[in-house]
Design a protein around this motif. Structure first.
Motif, PDB file in Angstrom:
ATOM      1  N   GLY A  15     -10.574  -7.503   6.429  1.00  0.00           N
ATOM      2  CA  GLY A  15      -9.429  -6.719   5.959  1.00  0.00           C
ATOM      3  C   GLY A  15      -8.321  -6.695   6.989  1.00  0.00           C
ATOM      4  N   ILE A  18      -3.420  -2.244   8.381  1.00  0.00           N
ATOM      5  CA  ILE A  18      -3.048  -1.753   9.717  1.00  0.00           C
ATOM      6  C   ILE A  18      -4.294  -1.522  10.577  1.00  0.00           C
ATOM      7  CG2 ILE A  18      -2.938   0.711   9.006  1.00  0.00           C
ATOM      8  CD1 ILE A  18      -0.444  -0.799  11.423  1.00  0.00           C
ATOM      9  N   ALA A  19      -5.390  -1.086   9.958  1.00  0.00           N
ATOM     10  CA  ALA A  19      -6.613  -0.830  10.733  1.00  0.00           C
ATOM     11  C   ALA A  19      -7.228  -2.139  11.208  1.00  0.00           C
ATOM     12  CB  ALA A  19      -7.614  -0.042   9.889  1.00  0.00           C
ATOM     13  N   GLU A  38      -8.447 -11.811   5.598  1.00  0.00           N
ATOM     14  CA  GLU A  38      -7.663 -10.980   4.676  1.00  0.00           C
ATOM     15  C   GLU A  38      -7.617 -11.661   3.320  1.00  0.00           C
ATOM     16  OE1 GLU A  38      -6.079  -7.997   4.242  1.00  0.00           O
ATOM     17  OE2 GLU A  38      -5.511  -8.855   2.311  1.00  0.00           O
ATOM     18  N   ARG A  39      -7.899 -10.877   2.272  1.00  0.00           N
ATOM     19  CA  ARG A  39      -7.954 -11.502   0.948  1.00  0.00           C
ATOM     20  C   ARG A  39      -6.570 -11.767   0.356  1.00  0.00           C
ATOM     21  NH1 ARG A  39     -10.600  -6.640  -2.528  1.00  0.00           N
ATOM     22  NH2 ARG A  39      -8.919  -5.152  -2.237  1.00  0.00           N
ATOM     23  N   ARG A  46      -1.809  -2.043   2.513  1.00  0.00           N
ATOM     24  CA  ARG A  46      -0.994  -1.126   1.686  1.00  0.00           C
ATOM     25  C   ARG A  46       0.241  -0.609   2.424  1.00  0.00           C
ATOM     26  NH1 ARG A  46      -2.687  -1.227  -3.663  1.00  0.00           N
ATOM     27  NH2 ARG A  46      -4.868  -1.813  -3.579  1.00  0.00           N
ATOM     28  N   PHE A  54       5.799   9.118   6.718  1.00  0.00           N
ATOM     29  CA  PHE A  54       5.950  10.501   7.172  1.00  0.00           C
ATOM     30  C   PHE A  54       5.423  10.579   8.607  1.00  0.00           C
ATOM     31  CE2 PHE A  54       1.922  10.472   4.564  1.00  0.00           C
ATOM     32  CZ  PHE A  54       1.015  10.670   5.584  1.00  0.00           C
ATOM     33  N   VAL A  85     -14.046 -11.595   1.775  1.00  0.00           N
ATOM     34  CA  VAL A  85     -15.451 -11.578   2.212  1.00  0.00           C
ATOM     35  C   VAL A  85     -16.315 -11.102   1.056  1.00  0.00           C
ATOM     36  CG1 VAL A  85     -17.103 -10.477   3.769  1.00  0.00           C
ATOM     37  CG2 VAL A  85     -14.907 -11.332   4.644  1.00  0.00           C
ATOM     38  N   THR A 194     -11.623  -2.544   5.158  1.00  0.00           N
ATOM     39  CA  THR A 194     -11.277  -2.994   3.800  1.00  0.00           C
ATOM     40  C   THR A 194     -10.374  -2.020   3.046  1.00  0.00           C
ATOM     41  OG1 THR A 194     -13.506  -2.199   3.348  1.00  0.00           O
ATOM     42  CG2 THR A 194     -13.182  -4.571   3.340  1.00  0.00           C
ATOM     43  N   TRP A 196      -8.308   0.729   0.902  1.00  0.00           N
ATOM     44  CA  TRP A 196      -8.332   1.523  -0.331  1.00  0.00           C
ATOM     45  C   TRP A 196      -7.514   0.879  -1.439  1.00  0.00           C
ATOM     46  CZ3 TRP A 196      -3.588   3.671  -2.023  1.00  0.00           C
ATOM     47  CH2 TRP A 196      -2.517   3.552  -1.116  1.00  0.00           C
ATOM     48  N   ILE A 267      -3.736  12.624   2.182  1.00  0.00           N
ATOM     49  CA  ILE A 267      -2.346  12.242   2.450  1.00  0.00           C
ATOM     50  C   ILE A 267      -1.407  12.495   1.263  1.00  0.00           C
ATOM     51  CG2 ILE A 267      -2.841  10.493   4.228  1.00  0.00           C
ATOM     52  CD1 ILE A 267      -1.816   9.475   0.821  1.00  0.00           C
ATOM     53  N   LYS A 274       7.320  13.528   1.196  1.00  0.00           N
ATOM     54  CA  LYS A 274       8.174  12.390   1.522  1.00  0.00           C
ATOM     55  C   LYS A 274       8.946  11.949   0.276  1.00  0.00           C
ATOM     56  CE  LYS A 274       5.820   8.605   2.195  1.00  0.00           C
ATOM     57  NZ  LYS A 274       5.155   7.373   2.622  1.00  0.00           N
ATOM     58  N   VAL A 395      -9.249   3.449   6.425  1.00  0.00           N
ATOM     59  CA  VAL A 395      -9.639   4.144   5.190  1.00  0.00           C
ATOM     60  C   VAL A 395     -10.958   3.612   4.615  1.00  0.00           C
ATOM     61  CG1 VAL A 395      -8.857   4.694   2.846  1.00  0.00           C
ATOM     62  CG2 VAL A 395      -7.235   4.765   4.709  1.00  0.00           C
ATOM     63  N   VAL A 400      -7.495   8.569   5.315  1.00  0.00           N
ATOM     64  CA  VAL A 400      -6.784   9.015   6.529  1.00  0.00           C
ATOM     65  C   VAL A 400      -5.385   8.409   6.530  1.00  0.00           C
ATOM     66  CG1 VAL A 400      -8.644   9.515   8.185  1.00  0.00           C
ATOM     67  CG2 VAL A 400      -7.957   7.148   7.822  1.00  0.00           C
ATOM     68  N   ASP A 401      -4.528   8.937   7.384  1.00  0.00           N
ATOM     69  CA  ASP A 401      -3.180   8.381   7.510  1.00  0.00           C
ATOM     70  C   ASP A 401      -3.181   7.213   8.500  1.00  0.00           C
ATOM     71  OD1 ASP A 401      -3.269   9.547  10.010  1.00  0.00           O
ATOM     72  OD2 ASP A 401      -1.747  11.059   9.607  1.00  0.00           O
ATOM     73  N   VAL A 402      -1.993   6.687   8.784  1.00  0.00           N
ATOM     74  CA  VAL A 402      -1.909   5.501   9.633  1.00  0.00           C
ATOM     75  C   VAL A 402      -2.311   5.828  11.077  1.00  0.00           C
ATOM     76  CG1 VAL A 402      -0.274   3.848  10.617  1.00  0.00           C
ATOM     77  CG2 VAL A 402      -0.248   4.331   8.163  1.00  0.00           C
TER      78      VAL A 402
HETATM   79  C1  LIG Z   1       1.399   7.142  -1.814  1.00  0.00           C
HETATM   80  C2  LIG Z   1       0.931   6.977  -0.398  1.00  0.00           C
HETATM   81  C3  LIG Z   1       1.834   7.095   0.643  1.00  0.00           C
HETATM   82  C4  LIG Z   1       1.400   7.007   1.970  1.00  0.00           C
HETATM   83  N1  LIG Z   1       2.308   7.210   2.963  1.00  0.00           N
HETATM   84  C5  LIG Z   1       1.892   7.251   4.251  1.00  0.00           C
HETATM   85  C6  LIG Z   1       2.793   7.578   5.303  1.00  0.00           C
HETATM   86  O1  LIG Z   1       3.982   7.794   5.066  1.00  0.00           O
HETATM   87  N2  LIG Z   1       2.312   7.663   6.580  1.00  0.00           N
HETATM   88  C7  LIG Z   1       0.983   7.436   6.873  1.00  0.00           C
HETATM   89  O2  LIG Z   1       0.588   7.553   8.029  1.00  0.00           O
HETATM   90  N3  LIG Z   1       0.090   7.079   5.869  1.00  0.00           N
HETATM   91  C8  LIG Z   1       0.516   6.986   4.595  1.00  0.00           C
HETATM   92  N4  LIG Z   1      -0.373   6.657   3.594  1.00  0.00           N
HETATM   93  C9  LIG Z   1      -1.754   6.262   3.971  1.00  0.00           C
HETATM   94  C10 LIG Z   1      -1.811   4.776   4.414  1.00  0.00           C
HETATM   95  O3  LIG Z   1      -1.437   3.959   3.317  1.00  0.00           O
HETATM   96  C11 LIG Z   1      -3.218   4.408   4.914  1.00  0.00           C
HETATM   97  O4  LIG Z   1      -3.525   5.244   6.032  1.00  0.00           O
HETATM   98  C12 LIG Z   1      -3.325   2.944   5.360  1.00  0.00           C
HETATM   99  O5  LIG Z   1      -3.027   2.078   4.290  1.00  0.00           O
HETATM  100  C13 LIG Z   1      -4.736   2.637   5.864  1.00  0.00           C
HETATM  101  O6  LIG Z   1      -4.790   1.296   6.287  1.00  0.00           O
HETATM  102  P1  LIG Z   1      -6.147   0.428   6.175  1.00  0.00           P
HETATM  103  O7  LIG Z   1      -5.908  -0.782   7.003  1.00  0.00           O
HETATM  104  O8  LIG Z   1      -7.329   1.272   6.473  1.00  0.00           O
HETATM  105  O9  LIG Z   1      -6.270   0.025   4.624  1.00  0.00           O
HETATM  106  P2  LIG Z   1      -5.378  -0.931   3.691  1.00  0.00           P
HETATM  107  O10 LIG Z   1      -3.933  -0.702   3.901  1.00  0.00           O
HETATM  108  O11 LIG Z   1      -5.912  -0.699   2.300  1.00  0.00           O
HETATM  109  O12 LIG Z   1      -5.753  -2.398   4.141  1.00  0.00           O
HETATM  110  C14 LIG Z   1      -7.023  -2.968   3.827  1.00  0.00           C
HETATM  111  C15 LIG Z   1      -6.899  -4.483   3.756  1.00  0.00           C
HETATM  112  O13 LIG Z   1      -8.189  -5.053   3.542  1.00  0.00           O
HETATM  113  C16 LIG Z   1      -8.093  -6.126   2.611  1.00  0.00           C
HETATM  114  N5  LIG Z   1      -9.421  -6.306   1.986  1.00  0.00           N
HETATM  115  C17 LIG Z   1     -10.092  -5.426   1.198  1.00  0.00           C
HETATM  116  N6  LIG Z   1     -11.304  -5.933   0.869  1.00  0.00           N
HETATM  117  C18 LIG Z   1     -11.389  -7.159   1.466  1.00  0.00           C
HETATM  118  C19 LIG Z   1     -12.408  -8.179   1.493  1.00  0.00           C
HETATM  119  N7  LIG Z   1     -13.579  -8.046   0.852  1.00  0.00           N
HETATM  120  N8  LIG Z   1     -12.167  -9.315   2.202  1.00  0.00           N
HETATM  121  C20 LIG Z   1     -10.995  -9.505   2.865  1.00  0.00           C
HETATM  122  N9  LIG Z   1      -9.999  -8.572   2.858  1.00  0.00           N
HETATM  123  C21 LIG Z   1     -10.212  -7.412   2.182  1.00  0.00           C
HETATM  124  C22 LIG Z   1      -7.017  -5.653   1.627  1.00  0.00           C
HETATM  125  O14 LIG Z   1      -6.425  -6.753   0.940  1.00  0.00           O
HETATM  126  C23 LIG Z   1      -6.021  -4.955   2.586  1.00  0.00           C
HETATM  127  O15 LIG Z   1      -5.035  -5.851   3.084  1.00  0.00           O
HETATM  128  C24 LIG Z   1       0.028   6.732   2.253  1.00  0.00           C
HETATM  129  C25 LIG Z   1      -0.883   6.576   1.199  1.00  0.00           C
HETATM  130  C26 LIG Z   1      -0.446   6.722  -0.114  1.00  0.00           C
HETATM  131  C27 LIG Z   1      -1.449   6.649  -1.242  1.00  0.00           C
END
Ligand SMILES: Cc1cc2nc3c(=O)[nH]c(=O)nc-3n(C[C@H](O)[C@H](O)[C@H](O)COP(=O)(O)OP(=O)(O)OC[C@H]3O[C@@H](n4cnc5c(N)ncnc54)[C@H](O)[C@@H]3O)c2cc1C
Length: 423
Positions: A15, A18-19, A38-39, A46, A54, A85, A194, A196, A267, A274, A395, A400-402
């Motif tokens: 995945g 950002i994480a 990354e898929r 996201r 925010f 994966v 991975t 949400w 969030i 926001k 997530v 959780v947030d960013v």
């Molecule tokens: C409406 C909304 C607004 C938001 N606004 C804010 C904000 O202003 N500030 C803030 O701090 N947070 C905000 N958030 C929260 C923020 O979006 C998350 O904290 C952030 O996306 C978490 O990142 P992540 O990397 O854990 O997950 P993701 O962003 O979901 O990234 C996961 C990645 O893994 C990939 N993946 C999944 N499964 C597989 C697999 N099997 N094989 C390969 N790749 C895979 C996906 O394609 C994706 O690219 C908001 C959330 C929502 C719902």
């Protein structure tokens, strides 16, 4: 794909949100070989689809761009996009990862000049904007994509149009023969990042998402407000393109509800605060109503809440609406009872935004590999003090947030390093 053999010191990150990006960069900069899978066609997950962050309302590219620079400079970090994966087997120090790579039909020669898009005629739903608009069948995932490389949509492969797209590329970057492949790689530790997906608003039948174009969800609101979104950043009624000046934001749409998502996504309240700010910045005569059970804005987020709350154009209505119907004029009407005043209301709006929660990507249908525990919803259960080689970041382990996602990513990088050293 190279096979590192058993007892690998390579760290695989599943995945590229950002994480995953954070965990991969930090492990690679510590001196470990890392493969980031990354898929999708680009990194960032996201977060790339958010308009602003925010509480400061800054642009998400700020946080991502610096990581992309770090990736470019680090030869220990290999990024594989379009690779999902599917299975992980083995044990700490010796995992085998099976992934499926979809064809992009565009190789590394791409300069993102856009000649292929000019040659394309077919329009396909734009995945970046959640299908709210369309893109040409040869498209850049989005304007800040990393890697900055086009994709040819499968819809045109095998057609004369695909041949014209290929002919338009003077760098030889279009590869129409590329096919889907599965591959294996070895790693000593696996970081699950991975993330949400948004809860499906169509399941909230009482809220009319499927019945009215002017009832949208919160991730669509992010795209509507973004200059790179379907309306160029104008917050309008999707039904007729008229300005959306009377807007309802519905909290806990499906969340904290045993029929949908029993948990709080943490969030959604902040995202709606926001969204209220987006609308009020755009139209000084706009009215925004936030329907809520309770507002969850803790610690440093409370001043953001106070700031939004002090805006006279934003009204907080303590109530969980019972249903949303379409009025005779075609506008959505929010119906319910005010919790404190015990007053029945039927309020008409230009636009209704459902604050739907976050579901784990590793949800239904995912069989966790041996050594990885997931809870009843599909979030990874972190196991403190456990000697396994599979850890989670962001997530994948819960909403959780960013800021918290990146903190957990740094922790995951350290745990993965410990696992490969011990392995
Ligand atoms: C409406 C909304 C607004 C938001 N606004 C804010 C904000 O202003 N500030 C803030 O701090 N947070 C905000 N958030 C929260 C923020 O979006 C998350 O904290 C952030 O996306 C978490 O990142 P992540 O990397 O854990 O997950 P993701 O962003 O979901 O990234 C996961 C990645 O893994 C990939 N993946 C999944 N499964 C597989 C697999 N099997 N094989 C390969 N790749 C895979 C996906 O394609 C994706 O690219 C908001 C959330 C929502 C719902």
């Amino acid at each position: 794909m190279p096979n590192d053999g058993p007892r690998s010191q390579t760290i695989a990150v599943v995945g590229g949100g950002i994480a995953g990006v954070t965990a991969a960069v930090e492990a690679a900069e510590t001196g470990y070989d890392v493969v980031l899978l990354e898929r999708g066609p680009a990194l960032g997950g996201r977060v790339t689809r958010l308009n602003r962050y925010f509480p400061k309302l800054c642009h998400p590219t700020c946080g991502l761009e610096i990581n992309y620079q770090r990736i470019k400079k680090n030869p220990r970090l290999r990024v594989v996009t379009m690779a999902e994966v599917q299975r992980v087997s083995g044990a700490r120090g010796d995992y085998t990862i099976l992934a499926r790579r979809r064809p992009r039909h565009v190789n590394a020669n791409c300069t993102a000049c856009g000649a292929c898009a000019e040659a394309a005629e077919t329009e396909v739903p734009n995945p970046f904007n959640y299908g709210l608009d369309t893109v040409k069948a040869a498209y850049l995932p989005h304007e800040h994509a990393f890697p900055m490389r086009f994709v040819i949509a499968p819809e045109v492969i095998g057609t004369p149009e695909a041949d014209r797209i290929k002919a338009a590329c003077k760098y030889g970057a279009v590869d129409l023969e590329e096919t889907e492949e599965t591959f294996e790689l070895s790693a000593g530790a696996v970081i699950w990042a991975t993330g949400w997906r948004p809860y499906d608003a169509a399941k909230l039948e009482a809220y009319g998402y499927a019945a009215c174009a002017d009832i949208i969800n919160n991730v669509e609101m992010e795209r509507l407000a973004d200059h790179d979104g379907p309306t160029g950043g104008r917050i309008v009624r999707p039904s007729d393109g008229e300005p959306a000046k009377k807007v309802a934001l519905i909290q806990c749409a499906g969340s904290r509800d045993t029929n949908h998502l029993p948990y709080c996504s943490m969030i959604c309240c902040l995202a709606s605060l926001k969204h209220a700010a987006y609308v009020r910045e755009q139209y000084e005569d706009a009215e925004v109503d936030i329907y809520y059970i309770d507002i969850r804005a803790h610690d440093k987020m409370s001043s953001f809440y106070e700031r939004v709350r002090s805006d006279p154009g934003i009204t907080f209505i303590k109530s969980k609406p019972g249903h949303i119907v379409v009025g005779e004029d075609g506008r959505p009407v929010v119906c319910g009872e005010r919790t404190i005043e015990r007053e029945i209301y039927r309020n008409s709006y230009d636009l209704v935004v459902l604050a739907t929660g976050m579901e784990p990507s590793l949800g239904a249908g995912f069989a966790p590999p041996a050594g990885l525990e997931t809870d009843e919803y599909g979030f990874v259960v972190p196991r403190i003090g456990e000697a396994g080689g599979q850890v989670s970041a962001g997530v994948a382990a819960g909403p959780v947030d960013v800021a918290l996602s990146t903190q957990s990513a740094t922790a995951a990088a350290l745990k993965a390093i410990q696992a490969v050293r011990a392995g």
